[in-house]
Design a protein around this motif. Sequence first.
Motif, PDB file in Angstrom:
ATOM      1  N   PRO A   1      23.422 -27.931 -27.835  1.00 19.77           N
ATOM      2  CA  PRO A   1      23.602 -28.366 -28.572  1.00 19.77           C
ATOM      3  C   PRO A   1      23.765 -29.865 -29.507  1.00 19.77           C
ATOM      4  O   PRO A   1      23.650 -29.469 -31.262  1.00 19.77           O
ATOM      5  CB  PRO A   1      25.247 -28.634 -28.078  1.00 19.77           C
ATOM      6  N   LEU A   2      22.700 -30.404 -29.082  1.00 19.78           N
ATOM      7  CA  LEU A   2      22.034 -31.294 -30.124  1.00 19.78           C
ATOM      8  C   LEU A   2      20.439 -30.637 -30.624  1.00 19.78           C
ATOM      9  O   LEU A   2      20.503 -31.826 -31.906  1.00 19.78           O
ATOM     10  CB  LEU A   2      21.556 -32.940 -28.893  1.00 19.78           C
ATOM     11  N   LEU A   3      19.517 -30.074 -30.198  1.00 17.38           N
ATOM     12  CA  LEU A   3      18.965 -29.921 -30.494  1.00 17.38           C
ATOM     13  C   LEU A   3      19.282 -29.479 -32.279  1.00 17.38           C
ATOM     14  O   LEU A   3      19.168 -28.970 -33.666  1.00 17.38           O
ATOM     15  CB  LEU A   3      18.165 -28.772 -29.795  1.00 17.38           C
ATOM     16  N   THR A   4      20.647 -27.866 -31.648  1.00 13.59           N
ATOM     17  CA  THR A   4      21.137 -27.375 -32.463  1.00 13.59           C
ATOM     18  C   THR A   4      21.916 -28.225 -34.159  1.00 13.59           C
ATOM     19  O   THR A   4      21.841 -28.319 -34.801  1.00 13.59           O
ATOM     20  CB  THR A   4      22.564 -26.617 -32.363  1.00 13.59           C
ATOM     21  N   ALA A   5      22.457 -29.301 -33.499  1.00 14.67           N
ATOM     22  CA  ALA A   5      23.027 -30.330 -34.704  1.00 14.67           C
ATOM     23  C   ALA A   5      21.932 -30.698 -35.730  1.00 14.67           C
ATOM     24  O   ALA A   5      22.023 -30.573 -36.330  1.00 14.67           O
ATOM     25  CB  ALA A   5      23.397 -31.765 -34.313  1.00 14.67           C
ATOM     26  N   ALA A   6      21.010 -31.190 -34.623  1.00 18.41           N
ATOM     27  CA  ALA A   6      19.110 -31.355 -35.126  1.00 18.41           C
ATOM     28  C   ALA A   6      18.811 -31.016 -36.385  1.00 18.41           C
ATOM     29  O   ALA A   6      18.393 -30.926 -37.509  1.00 18.41           O
ATOM     30  CB  ALA A   6      18.303 -32.221 -34.556  1.00 18.41           C
ATOM     31  N   ALA A   7      18.787 -29.860 -36.371  1.00 14.55           N
ATOM     32  CA  ALA A   7      18.254 -28.591 -37.126  1.00 14.55           C
ATOM     33  C   ALA A   7      19.383 -27.944 -37.760  1.00 14.55           C
ATOM     34  O   ALA A   7      19.169 -27.183 -39.163  1.00 14.55           O
ATOM     35  CB  ALA A   7      18.417 -26.657 -35.991  1.00 14.55           C
ATOM     36  N   ARG A   8      21.033 -28.737 -38.606  1.00 16.98           N
ATOM     37  CA  ARG A   8      21.150 -28.545 -39.185  1.00 16.98           C
ATOM     38  C   ARG A   8      20.858 -29.414 -40.420  1.00 16.98           C
ATOM     39  O   ARG A   8      21.862 -29.389 -41.665  1.00 16.98           O
ATOM     40  CB  ARG A   8      22.458 -28.650 -39.359  1.00 16.98           C
ATOM     41  N   THR A   9      19.325 -30.189 -40.353  1.00 11.79           N
ATOM     42  CA  THR A   9      18.950 -31.502 -41.130  1.00 11.79           C
ATOM     43  C   THR A   9      19.022 -30.501 -42.546  1.00 11.79           C
ATOM     44  O   THR A   9      18.454 -29.431 -43.106  1.00 11.79           O
ATOM     45  CB  THR A   9      17.651 -32.059 -40.285  1.00 11.79           C
ATOM     46  N   PRO A  10      19.402 -31.812 -43.697  1.00 14.86           N
ATOM     47  CA  PRO A  10      18.682 -30.528 -45.117  1.00 14.86           C
ATOM     48  C   PRO A  10      17.229 -30.571 -45.035  1.00 14.86           C
ATOM     49  O   PRO A  10      16.260 -30.730 -44.394  1.00 14.86           O
ATOM     50  CB  PRO A  10      18.825 -31.971 -45.409  1.00 14.86           C
ATOM     51  N   ASP A  11      16.820 -29.071 -45.334  1.00 10.86           N
ATOM     52  CA  ASP A  11      16.004 -28.741 -45.489  1.00 10.86           C
ATOM     53  C   ASP A  11      15.067 -27.605 -46.731  1.00 10.86           C
ATOM     54  O   ASP A  11      15.992 -26.378 -47.053  1.00 10.86           O
ATOM     55  CB  ASP A  11      15.797 -27.601 -44.461  1.00 10.86           C
ATOM     56  N   HIS A  12      14.876 -28.790 -47.848  1.00 15.12           N
ATOM     57  CA  HIS A  12      14.442 -27.686 -49.143  1.00 15.12           C
ATOM     58  C   HIS A  12      13.811 -26.788 -49.314  1.00 15.12           C
ATOM     59  O   HIS A  12      12.565 -26.868 -48.642  1.00 15.12           O
ATOM     60  CB  HIS A  12      14.145 -28.966 -50.348  1.00 15.12           C
ATOM     61  N   GLY A  13      13.843 -25.678 -50.108  1.00 13.03           N
ATOM     62  CA  GLY A  13      13.796 -24.416 -49.287  1.00 13.03           C
ATOM     63  C   GLY A  13      13.897 -23.752 -48.041  1.00 13.03           C
ATOM     64  O   GLY A  13      12.636 -22.038 -47.909  1.00 13.03           O
ATOM     65  N   LYS A  14      15.197 -23.948 -47.469  1.00 21.91           N
ATOM     66  CA  LYS A  14      14.512 -23.191 -46.100  1.00 21.91           C
ATOM     67  C   LYS A  14      13.586 -23.238 -45.463  1.00 21.91           C
ATOM     68  O   LYS A  14      13.414 -21.518 -45.101  1.00 21.91           O
ATOM     69  CB  LYS A  14      15.375 -22.334 -46.275  1.00 21.91           C
ATOM     70  N   LEU A  15      12.322 -24.161 -45.787  1.00 23.93           N
ATOM     71  CA  LEU A  15      11.469 -23.382 -44.970  1.00 23.93           C
ATOM     72  C   LEU A  15      11.773 -23.862 -43.037  1.00 23.93           C
ATOM     73  O   LEU A  15       9.766 -23.428 -42.552  1.00 23.93           O
ATOM     74  CB  LEU A  15      10.028 -24.678 -45.335  1.00 23.93           C
ATOM     75  N   GLU A  16      12.245 -24.776 -42.732  1.00 25.84           N
ATOM     76  CA  GLU A  16      11.573 -25.159 -41.113  1.00 25.84           C
ATOM     77  C   GLU A  16      10.836 -26.234 -41.503  1.00 25.84           C
ATOM     78  O   GLU A  16      10.089 -25.240 -40.192  1.00 25.84           O
ATOM     79  CB  GLU A  16      12.589 -24.603 -40.491  1.00 25.84           C
TER      80      GLU A  16
END
Length: 192
Positions: A35-50
Amino acid sequence: MPTPSPETLDFLLSRRSRPAKTLQAPAPNRAALEPLLTAAARTPDHGKLEPWRFVVLEAGAMPRLAEIAEKRARVLGKTPEDITKARAQFDQGHLAVAVIEVQKPSEKIPAIEMTYSAGAVCLALLNAALAAGWGANWLSGWVSHDRAFCEEALDLAPHERVAGFIHIATETSAPPDRPRPDLGAITIWVDA
């Protein structure tokens, strides 16, 4: 009218990293970490590039990383203090997440925005860990910028680099708060 979340704001106004050297076992297991990694992965990401990924460094990996850090320090002619410090984050670590910045080709998104997003992931993971009750600290240091260390220890590709090591475990003591920036000295208000 906004819907406030006073608990969240209180947390953010009082959050404090825990020094990595004060963290002890247990560290979160995979179920607690997801869940911590999931929360971190919700970070703003211009262009959805991950433009980032995670490398979870469990306790069994720490001695190998400490050895590689020491070997690189010696090759680079680091001082004994630098060698000890380079080893320490791994010798003393119970679990760390290496947040890896992954530069991706994009005609639309500047590289610096991918760097910003990777840094935001580090802070989001740090805050998620603290909010979940763990002690956590964001470390970097010269090892995170040393290509040979990153390639040997973490198998990074040429277009990848370490944004930070987020150490997560059980805190042994809450550190005292440190002086914070003078908001008036760092803020200007523009209304026209």
